[in-house]
Design a protein around this motif. Structure first.
Motif, PDB file in Angstrom:
ATOM      1  N   PHE A 249     -76.794 -24.551-108.145  1.00 47.02           N
ATOM      2  CA  PHE A 249     -75.372 -24.697-108.477  1.00 47.02           C
ATOM      3  C   PHE A 249     -74.492 -24.243-107.316  1.00 47.02           C
ATOM      4  O   PHE A 249     -73.620 -24.983-106.867  1.00 47.02           O
ATOM      5  N   ASP A 250     -74.711 -23.032-106.833  1.00 49.94           N
ATOM      6  CA  ASP A 250     -73.864 -22.494-105.767  1.00 49.94           C
ATOM      7  C   ASP A 250     -74.029 -23.281-104.470  1.00 49.94           C
ATOM      8  O   ASP A 250     -73.069 -23.482-103.731  1.00 49.94           O
ATOM      9  N   ARG A 251     -75.217 -23.761-104.207  1.00 52.81           N
ATOM     10  CA  ARG A 251     -75.441 -24.589-103.015  1.00 52.81           C
ATOM     11  C   ARG A 251     -74.637 -25.887-103.125  1.00 52.81           C
ATOM     12  O   ARG A 251     -73.998 -26.307-102.167  1.00 52.81           O
ATOM     13  N   ARG A 252     -74.670 -26.526-104.302  1.00 51.98           N
ATOM     14  CA  ARG A 252     -73.904 -27.762-104.503  1.00 51.98           C
ATOM     15  C   ARG A 252     -72.406 -27.521-104.322  1.00 51.98           C
ATOM     16  O   ARG A 252     -71.709 -28.341-103.721  1.00 51.98           O
ATOM     17  N   VAL A 253     -71.904 -26.406-104.851  1.00 49.90           N
ATOM     18  CA  VAL A 253     -70.477 -26.113-104.709  1.00 49.90           C
ATOM     19  C   VAL A 253     -70.134 -25.879-103.235  1.00 49.90           C
ATOM     20  O   VAL A 253     -69.152 -26.423-102.729  1.00 49.90           O
ATOM     21  N   LEU A 254     -70.940 -25.092-102.545  1.00 47.37           N
ATOM     22  CA  LEU A 254     -70.698 -24.838-101.125  1.00 47.37           C
ATOM     23  C   LEU A 254     -70.713 -26.150-100.331  1.00 47.37           C
ATOM     24  O   LEU A 254     -69.801 -26.424 -99.536  1.00 47.37           O
ATOM     25  N   GLU A 255     -71.722 -26.965-100.546  1.00 45.67           N
ATOM     26  CA  GLU A 255     -71.818 -28.246 -99.837  1.00 45.67           C
ATOM     27  C   GLU A 255     -70.647 -29.157-100.199  1.00 45.67           C
ATOM     28  O   GLU A 255     -70.081 -29.828 -99.336  1.00 45.67           O
ATOM     29  N   GLY A 256     -70.278 -29.188-101.484  1.00 49.49           N
ATOM     30  CA  GLY A 256     -69.174 -30.040-101.923  1.00 49.49           C
ATOM     31  C   GLY A 256     -67.845 -29.612-101.327  1.00 49.49           C
ATOM     32  O   GLY A 256     -67.049 -30.461-100.882  1.00 49.49           O
ATOM     33  N   CYS A 257     -67.591 -28.314-101.300  1.00 50.01           N
ATOM     34  CA  CYS A 257     -66.351 -27.806-100.707  1.00 50.01           C
ATOM     35  C   CYS A 257     -66.315 -28.085 -99.211  1.00 50.01           C
ATOM     36  O   CYS A 257     -65.294 -28.522 -98.673  1.00 50.01           O
ATOM     37  N   CYS A 258     -67.419 -27.835 -98.524  1.00 52.12           N
ATOM     38  CA  CYS A 258     -67.466 -28.109 -97.084  1.00 52.12           C
ATOM     39  C   CYS A 258     -67.233 -29.585 -96.809  1.00 52.12           C
ATOM     40  O   CYS A 258     -66.470 -29.940 -95.898  1.00 52.12           O
ATOM     41  N   ALA A 259     -67.841 -30.462 -97.590  1.00 51.06           N
ATOM     42  CA  ALA A 259     -67.674 -31.901 -97.382  1.00 51.06           C
ATOM     43  C   ALA A 259     -66.232 -32.330 -97.633  1.00 51.06           C
ATOM     44  O   ALA A 259     -65.661 -33.085 -96.835  1.00 51.06           O
ATOM     45  N   THR A 260     -65.636 -31.859 -98.710  1.00 47.90           N
ATOM     46  CA  THR A 260     -64.263 -32.246 -99.038  1.00 47.90           C
ATOM     47  C   THR A 260     -63.284 -31.850 -97.948  1.00 47.90           C
ATOM     48  O   THR A 260     -62.360 -32.596 -97.626  1.00 47.90           O
ATOM     49  N   TYR A 261     -63.495 -30.692 -97.360  1.00 49.14           N
ATOM     50  CA  TYR A 261     -62.551 -30.183 -96.365  1.00 49.14           C
ATOM     51  C   TYR A 261     -63.011 -30.406 -94.922  1.00 49.14           C
ATOM     52  O   TYR A 261     -62.393 -29.909 -93.985  1.00 49.14           O
ATOM     53  N   GLY A 262     -64.102 -31.156 -94.743  1.00 54.67           N
ATOM     54  CA  GLY A 262     -64.564 -31.479 -93.393  1.00 54.67           C
ATOM     55  C   GLY A 262     -65.034 -30.266 -92.613  1.00 54.67           C
ATOM     56  O   GLY A 262     -64.855 -30.202 -91.393  1.00 54.67           O
ATOM     57  N   LEU A 263     -65.660 -29.326 -93.313  1.00 55.69           N
ATOM     58  CA  LEU A 263     -66.127 -28.086 -92.684  1.00 55.69           C
ATOM     59  C   LEU A 263     -67.641 -28.107 -92.511  1.00 55.69           C
ATOM     60  O   LEU A 263     -68.351 -28.725 -93.312  1.00 55.69           O
ATOM     61  N   PRO A 264     -68.155 -27.415 -91.512  1.00 56.50           N
ATOM     62  CA  PRO A 264     -69.607 -27.383 -91.321  1.00 56.50           C
ATOM     63  C   PRO A 264     -70.279 -26.530 -92.407  1.00 56.50           C
ATOM     64  O   PRO A 264     -69.849 -25.421 -92.692  1.00 56.50           O
ATOM     65  N   ASP A 265     -71.309 -27.079 -92.991  1.00 57.75           N
ATOM     66  CA  ASP A 265     -72.124 -26.327 -93.944  1.00 57.75           C
ATOM     67  C   ASP A 265     -72.878 -25.257 -93.156  1.00 57.75           C
ATOM     68  O   ASP A 265     -73.385 -25.547 -92.075  1.00 57.75           O
ATOM     69  N   PRO A 266     -72.964 -24.029 -93.661  1.00 55.43           N
ATOM     70  CA  PRO A 266     -73.642 -22.987 -92.878  1.00 55.43           C
ATOM     71  C   PRO A 266     -75.129 -23.218 -92.669  1.00 55.43           C
ATOM     72  O   PRO A 266     -75.754 -22.542 -91.861  1.00 55.43           O
ATOM     73  N   ALA A 267     -75.723 -24.153 -93.368  1.00 55.61           N
ATOM     74  CA  ALA A 267     -77.127 -24.539 -93.161  1.00 55.61           C
ATOM     75  C   ALA A 267     -78.082 -23.352 -93.198  1.00 55.61           C
ATOM     76  O   ALA A 267     -78.984 -23.252 -92.370  1.00 55.61           O
ATOM     77  N   LYS A 268     -77.879 -22.473 -94.134  1.00 53.99           N
ATOM     78  CA  LYS A 268     -78.786 -21.337 -94.334  1.00 53.99           C
ATOM     79  C   LYS A 268     -79.700 -21.656 -95.514  1.00 53.99           C
ATOM     80  O   LYS A 268     -79.293 -22.312 -96.472  1.00 53.99           O
ATOM     81  N   PRO A 269     -80.934 -21.181 -95.459  1.00 53.44           N
ATOM     82  CA  PRO A 269     -81.787 -21.359 -96.634  1.00 53.44           C
ATOM     83  C   PRO A 269     -81.244 -20.541 -97.814  1.00 53.44           C
ATOM     84  O   PRO A 269     -80.617 -19.501 -97.621  1.00 53.44           O
ATOM     85  N   PHE A 270     -81.456 -21.050 -99.020  1.00 51.02           N
ATOM     86  CA  PHE A 270     -81.023 -20.378-100.244  1.00 51.02           C
ATOM     87  C   PHE A 270     -82.222 -19.792-100.977  1.00 51.02           C
ATOM     88  O   PHE A 270     -83.241 -20.462-101.144  1.00 51.02           O
ATOM     89  N   LEU A 271     -82.076 -18.564-101.417  1.00 46.27           N
ATOM     90  CA  LEU A 271     -83.055 -17.906-102.277  1.00 46.27           C
ATOM     91  C   LEU A 271     -82.449 -17.838-103.666  1.00 46.27           C
ATOM     92  O   LEU A 271     -81.326 -17.356-103.834  1.00 46.27           O
ATOM     93  N   CYS A 272     -83.181 -18.317-104.654  1.00 39.78           N
ATOM     94  CA  CYS A 272     -82.693 -18.307-106.030  1.00 39.78           C
ATOM     95  C   CYS A 272     -83.212 -17.066-106.757  1.00 39.78           C
ATOM     96  O   CYS A 272     -84.425 -16.868-106.879  1.00 39.78           O
ATOM     97  N   THR A 273     -82.294 -16.233-107.226  1.00 38.43           N
ATOM     98  CA  THR A 273     -82.724 -14.997-107.891  1.00 38.43           C
ATOM     99  C   THR A 273     -83.270 -15.251-109.293  1.00 38.43           C
ATOM    100  O   THR A 273     -83.911 -14.364-109.860  1.00 38.43           O
TER     101      THR A 273
END
Length: 173
Positions: free
Chosen positions: A90-114
């Motif tokens: 969920f949080d990865r999708r939101v981060l990617e979606g926000c970055c895409a909408t605003y033309g910002l670079p995705d931080p491209a870090k691996p995600f660990l799911c707790t």
């Protein structure tokens, strides 16, 4: 030395770019060292999930949009090894979606799911954030981004303290 950032978003609607609140909690050397929480003006003037997180349009309408909070967020996550989130997809999708909408670079870090960490380390079920927080005796105000991100960071720290193998979920660690 493992340095990571726990991240949590609250959203206004079902759009991937609908963040209305974000928190980042950075941990290193076994403890939390920095945290940041910001309200975000979502791209559409509606907040459908007030009953979940308590935020209304009046709370966020004068906040900066995602592009306005991005410089602080990007600085916080720049030096981390990975990002952690509870239900990370969920949080990865939101981060990617926000970055895409605003033309910002995705931080491209691996995600660990707790969620997965809690299942791996303590064989917990159910693994909703309040359940894991209760198991670990963590204070939690669920759906408050800073509280959720802090709990997430503390889940990772507790698992690491008990010898959790990050390589199980993060290839290369």
């Amino acid at each position: 030395m493992t340095r990571f950032a726990a991240i949590d978003f609250e959203t206004a609607d079902n759009g991937r770019d609908a963040a209305c609140s974000v928190a980042v909690v950075v941990a290193e050397n076994g403890r939390v060292v920095h945290s940041l929480a910001r309200l975000i003006r979502p791209p559409r003037p509606r907040v459908m999930f007030t009953e979940i997180h308590g935020l209304t349009w009046d709370d966020v309408k004068d906040a900066p949009d995602f592009a306005g909070v991005w410089p602080e967020l990007a600085e916080m996550v720049a030096g981390v090894d990975f990002l952690a989130a509870h239900n990370a997809a969920f949080d990865r999708r939101v981060l990617e979606g926000c970055c895409a909408t605003y033309g910002l670079p995705d931080p491209a870090k691996p995600f660990l799911c707790t969620v997965q960490v809690a299942r791996d380390q303590w064989n917990l079920r159910p693994t909703k954030l309040p359940d894991v927080a209760r198991y670990l005796c963590l204070t939690l105000k669920h759906h408050d981004a800073l509280s959720d991100a802090t709990a997430c960071a503390n889940i990772v720290l507790a698992a690491l303290e008990e010898g959790y193998d990050l390589g199980r979920r993060l290839p290369g660690f």
